[in-house]
Write a protein that holds these residues in place. Structure first.
Motif, PDB file in Angstrom:
ATOM      1  N   THR A  92      -4.947  12.490   7.921  1.00 17.53           N
ATOM      2  CA  THR A  92      -3.663  12.951   7.016  1.00 17.53           C
ATOM      3  C   THR A  92      -3.243  14.064   7.012  1.00 17.53           C
ATOM      4  O   THR A  92      -1.949  13.946   7.773  1.00 17.53           O
ATOM      5  N   GLY A  93      -4.033  14.607   7.140  1.00 13.94           N
ATOM      6  CA  GLY A  93      -3.508  16.591   7.588  1.00 13.94           C
ATOM      7  C   GLY A  93      -2.046  16.537   8.424  1.00 13.94           C
ATOM      8  O   GLY A  93      -1.106  17.272   8.251  1.00 13.94           O
ATOM      9  N   ALA A  94      -2.677  16.110   9.507  1.00 12.51           N
ATOM     10  CA  ALA A  94      -2.366  16.465  11.002  1.00 12.51           C
ATOM     11  C   ALA A  94      -1.093  15.252  10.564  1.00 12.51           C
ATOM     12  O   ALA A  94      -0.128  16.210  11.646  1.00 12.51           O
ATOM     13  N   ILE A  95      -1.171  14.479  10.793  1.00  8.60           N
ATOM     14  CA  ILE A  95       0.289  13.597   9.696  1.00  8.60           C
ATOM     15  C   ILE A  95       1.254  14.162   9.481  1.00  8.60           C
ATOM     16  O   ILE A  95       2.763  14.061   9.840  1.00  8.60           O
ATOM     17  N   GLN A  99       9.016   4.420   9.847  1.00  8.13           N
ATOM     18  CA  GLN A  99       8.754   3.931  11.478  1.00  8.13           C
ATOM     19  C   GLN A  99       7.586   5.518  11.300  1.00  8.13           C
ATOM     20  O   GLN A  99       6.975   5.337  12.355  1.00  8.13           O
ATOM     21  N   MET A 100       7.833   6.830  10.976  1.00  6.36           N
ATOM     22  CA  MET A 100       6.980   7.974  11.131  1.00  6.36           C
ATOM     23  C   MET A 100       6.002   6.996  10.360  1.00  6.36           C
ATOM     24  O   MET A 100       4.442   7.610  10.813  1.00  6.36           O
ATOM     25  N   LEU A 142       6.010  12.703   4.717  1.00  4.33           N
ATOM     26  CA  LEU A 142       5.633  11.876   4.490  1.00  4.33           C
ATOM     27  C   LEU A 142       4.498  12.301   3.849  1.00  4.33           C
ATOM     28  O   LEU A 142       3.931  12.212   2.672  1.00  4.33           O
ATOM     29  N   GLY A 143       4.517  13.934   3.465  1.00  2.84           N
ATOM     30  CA  GLY A 143       3.560  14.222   2.831  1.00  2.84           C
ATOM     31  C   GLY A 143       3.579  14.601   1.428  1.00  2.84           C
ATOM     32  O   GLY A 143       2.609  13.635   0.287  1.00  2.84           O
ATOM     33  N   GLU A 144       5.744  14.866   1.910  1.00  2.00           N
ATOM     34  CA  GLU A 144       5.738  14.637   0.185  1.00  2.00           C
ATOM     35  C   GLU A 144       5.696  13.013  -0.778  1.00  2.00           C
ATOM     36  O   GLU A 144       5.799  13.308  -1.966  1.00  2.00           O
ATOM     37  N   LEU A 145       6.023  12.206   0.134  1.00  2.00           N
ATOM     38  CA  LEU A 145       5.929  10.374  -0.127  1.00  2.00           C
ATOM     39  C   LEU A 145       4.866   9.539  -0.229  1.00  2.00           C
ATOM     40  O   LEU A 145       4.291   9.140  -0.479  1.00  2.00           O
ATOM     41  N   ARG A 146       4.009  10.306   0.085  1.00  2.00           N
ATOM     42  CA  ARG A 146       2.276  10.049   0.248  1.00  2.00           C
ATOM     43  C   ARG A 146       1.773   9.125  -0.927  1.00  2.00           C
ATOM     44  O   ARG A 146       1.280   8.207  -0.428  1.00  2.00           O
ATOM     45  N   LEU A 198       0.751  -1.502   0.382  1.00  2.14           N
ATOM     46  CA  LEU A 198       0.377   0.345  -0.109  1.00  2.14           C
ATOM     47  C   LEU A 198       1.000   1.361  -0.149  1.00  2.14           C
ATOM     48  O   LEU A 198       1.934   1.276   0.134  1.00  2.14           O
ATOM     49  N   SER A 199       0.596   2.468  -0.256  1.00  5.24           N
ATOM     50  CA  SER A 199       1.024   3.332  -0.647  1.00  5.24           C
ATOM     51  C   SER A 199       1.259   4.074   0.928  1.00  5.24           C
ATOM     52  O   SER A 199       0.563   3.543   2.297  1.00  5.24           O
ATOM     53  N   VAL A 200       1.956   5.262   0.949  1.00  7.13           N
ATOM     54  CA  VAL A 200       2.113   6.123   2.756  1.00  7.13           C
ATOM     55  C   VAL A 200       0.500   6.317   3.233  1.00  7.13           C
ATOM     56  O   VAL A 200       0.201   6.562   3.647  1.00  7.13           O
ATOM     57  N   GLU A 201      -0.292   7.059   1.774  1.00  8.99           N
ATOM     58  CA  GLU A 201      -2.009   7.785   2.712  1.00  8.99           C
ATOM     59  C   GLU A 201      -2.180   6.423   2.715  1.00  8.99           C
ATOM     60  O   GLU A 201      -2.929   6.486   3.722  1.00  8.99           O
ATOM     61  N   GLU A 202      -1.940   5.458   1.746  1.00 11.61           N
ATOM     62  CA  GLU A 202      -3.294   4.836   2.152  1.00 11.61           C
ATOM     63  C   GLU A 202      -2.693   3.675   3.611  1.00 11.61           C
ATOM     64  O   GLU A 202      -4.023   3.183   4.182  1.00 11.61           O
ATOM     65  N   ASN A 203      -1.211   3.263   4.025  1.00  5.55           N
ATOM     66  CA  ASN A 203      -1.570   2.714   5.347  1.00  5.55           C
ATOM     67  C   ASN A 203      -1.998   3.777   6.345  1.00  5.55           C
ATOM     68  O   ASN A 203      -2.910   3.301   7.104  1.00  5.55           O
ATOM     69  N   LEU A 204      -1.786   4.930   5.933  1.00  2.00           N
ATOM     70  CA  LEU A 204      -2.770   5.596   7.037  1.00  2.00           C
ATOM     71  C   LEU A 204      -3.841   5.832   7.292  1.00  2.00           C
ATOM     72  O   LEU A 204      -5.010   5.675   8.316  1.00  2.00           O
TER      73      LEU A 204
END
Lengths: 236, 287
Positions: free
Chosen positions: A113-116, A140-141, A123-127, A93-99
């Motif tokens: 997701t915005g607060a993260i 880890q983040m 992580l925003g850049e790598l979402r 899954l992508s970073v955003e999907e994991n979140l």
């Protein structure tokens, strides 16, 4: 009344008694750390509290309710979750999907997701990146972010520093202040004693599945910790 | 030209074979469970289709909708009531359980319907044909390929885009950690098995429209499903689709050369691909 109360918890793998009668308490807003050497039973203890490990005796009370026999998913929906050892992201899954998976717990709160992305701007850049392609620190983040997305009252953190470079470990622990300020109570497990003592107000030291030392971190002497950690006599 | 027609017909059949494999591969990809019942369930769904066609409005082809819906429910119940009880490190109890169920299902069908051959009547559609670039093709096989393609693409998109699809993918990656996000993976497994069974059921009904079946057809169907999944490379959607096409084309070309060979050359092709690339087509592409 403590938010989390563990009483005489015993956990075994077959014949091996990994945790042998541990009791601890966590108050609302508090951060405690559990230190101990490899194999002291730290991870097993956390797995048992979070409900991942089912073979246990004793009592775990969360927010006044006995949750000893509850499944992990039910405990997560009630407001206690864990950042597992080794991060264990959903690799495909992508970073955003994991979140967003964290949001499946269905708990409303300020962690979105915005607060993260505000907490960890990278992580925003790598979402849209696939989780498996990230570096250890970034993973880890994501793991912390995923846990926060459940909007927990209690966050259990298992060896956040495992396999990470010292500067990155500092970055990771720096976020604790922001997390605490939202009212989350935290339990940290660490092999890294300095880090654990700095992060928490109260510490427990585990040795062979039992608490060998506990106390407010500012009252614990390094010598006592070393003795309790390795199970050796105190050097005079 | 006759060869081109044979190959095109093989591709039309192959699309349906791919659909036969999709249910099995989907369940395996998510839960690492081999549901041996799916072969005989494909046949049971065809019987259900025979039973429901007279009540189906507009067109007999639409019978796939109620059959899929019922099969979805059956799959959920199968997972929740039985398979979830034998989950664990050891795959043997799951295989024994579903193998036993398959035997019960097959003999139940023999008891009810006898050993005769059956088929689902789609009326005129079965005999309709059209000319395309000098080829003479049947309308039904083309429609069936269209349905198979739509189901592959639809499932793929749903898994990528929907909230439930995301939860299913996460559970497939690590069901234990999914629990920490409040996900009851046993419930998710039920939904996944429901989808797998619905896909198998649609394949079963379409097979019964193109050809015929007996209560004993399950073993053949399961073999095709296994071959599609393995050729495709476990768990890869489009690998499975390609696997089905390869099997279908091989079978029809071989039948043209040697009309009494049946499915033998398809199985030999399967062995050849397994020999050349143990990880199937997806494995070949990854390499």
């Amino acid at each position: 009344m403590p938010l989390l109360e563990v009483e005489n918890l015993k956990v075994s793998y077959g014949d091996f008694q990994a945790v042998n009668g541990v009791s601890l308490t966590l108050d609302e807003g508090q951060t405690i750390s559990i230190i101990g050497a490899n194999g002291a039973g730290k991870s097993t203890l956390l797995n048992a509290i979070s409900g991942i490990h089912g073979q246990k005796t004793g009592t775990v009370r969360f927010a006044g309710k006995d949750i000893t026999r509850h499944r992990a998913d039910r405990i997560a929906r009630a407001g206690m979750t864990m950042v597992p050892e080794g991060r264990r992201l959903f690799g495909s899954l992508s970073v955003e999907e994991n979140l967003l998976i964290g949001a499946s717990a269905g708990r409303a709160g300020q962690w979105t997701t915005g607060a993260i992305y505000e907490l960890f701007p990278i992580l925003g850049e790598l979402r849209h990146a696939v989780a498996n392609s990230l570096s250890g620190g970034q993973q880890q983040m994501v793991a912390i972010g995923r846990a926060l997305m459940t909007n927990p009252r209690v966050l259990l953190c298992d060896e956040l520093s495992l396999g990470l470079a010292p500067t990155i470990i500092n970055d990771i622990y720096r976020c604790f202040g922001a997390i605490r300020s939202t009212g989350v109570s935290i339990v940290v497990i660490e092999q890294n004693v300095t880090q654990a003592v700095a992060a928490a107000g109260y510490a427990y030291c585990l040795l062979e599945g039992q608490v060998s030392l506990e106390g407010p971190t500012d009252m614990l002497a390094m010598d006592d910790i070393t003795a309790a950690y390795f199970g050796t006599e105190k050097t005079e | 030209m006759i060869w081109v027609e044979t190959i095109v017909n093989g591709m039309l059949l192959g699309g349906l074979y791919a659909l036969v494999g999709l249910g099995l591969g989907y369940a395996f990809g998510i839960m690492k469970i081999v549901n041996v019942t799916q072969g005989d369930f494909i046949v049971a769904a065809a019987f259900l289709g025979v039973f429901l066609v007279p009540w189906t409005p507009v067109h007999p082809l639409l019978v796939i909708v109620p059959v899929a819906a019922i099969s979805f429910g059956v799959g959920i119940l199968l997972q929740w009531l039985l398979i979830n009880r034998v989950l664990g490190q050891d795959p043997i109890p799951q295989i024994l359980l579903t193998f036993g169920l398959a035997i019960v299902l097959r003999n139940g069908m023999v008891e009810l319907y006898g050993a005769n051959s059956h088929s689902i009547d789609v009326g005129e559609l079965r005999f309709m044909g059209f000319d395309f670039l000098g080829l003479r093709l049947g309308v039904l096989p083309v429609v069936i390929l269209g349905i198979a393609l739509a189901l592959f693409a639809g499932l793929h998109l749903w898994m990528r885009r929907s909230r439930m699809g995301r939860i299913i993918r996460a559970t497939a990656d690590d069901h234990q950690v999914a629990q920490l996000s409040g996900i009851n993976y046993r419930r998710v497994y039920g939904i996944a098995m429901g989808i797998a069974m619905a896909l198998s059921a649609v394949a079963g009904v379409l097979l019964a429209m193109r050809g015929s079946f007996t209560p004993y057809s399950g073993a053949d169907r399961l073999l095709i499903a296994f071959e599609v999944v393995v050729i495709g490379g476990l768990g890869s959607f489009w690998g499975m689709f390609a696997g089905g096409i390869i099997l279908g084309v091989t079978q029809l070309v071989a039948l043209k050369l040697d009309p009494s060979s049946g499915l033998m050359w398809g199985h030999l092709m399967f062995l050849l691909i397994l020999f050349l690339s143990p990880n199937g087509i997806a494995g070949m592409v990854r390499r």
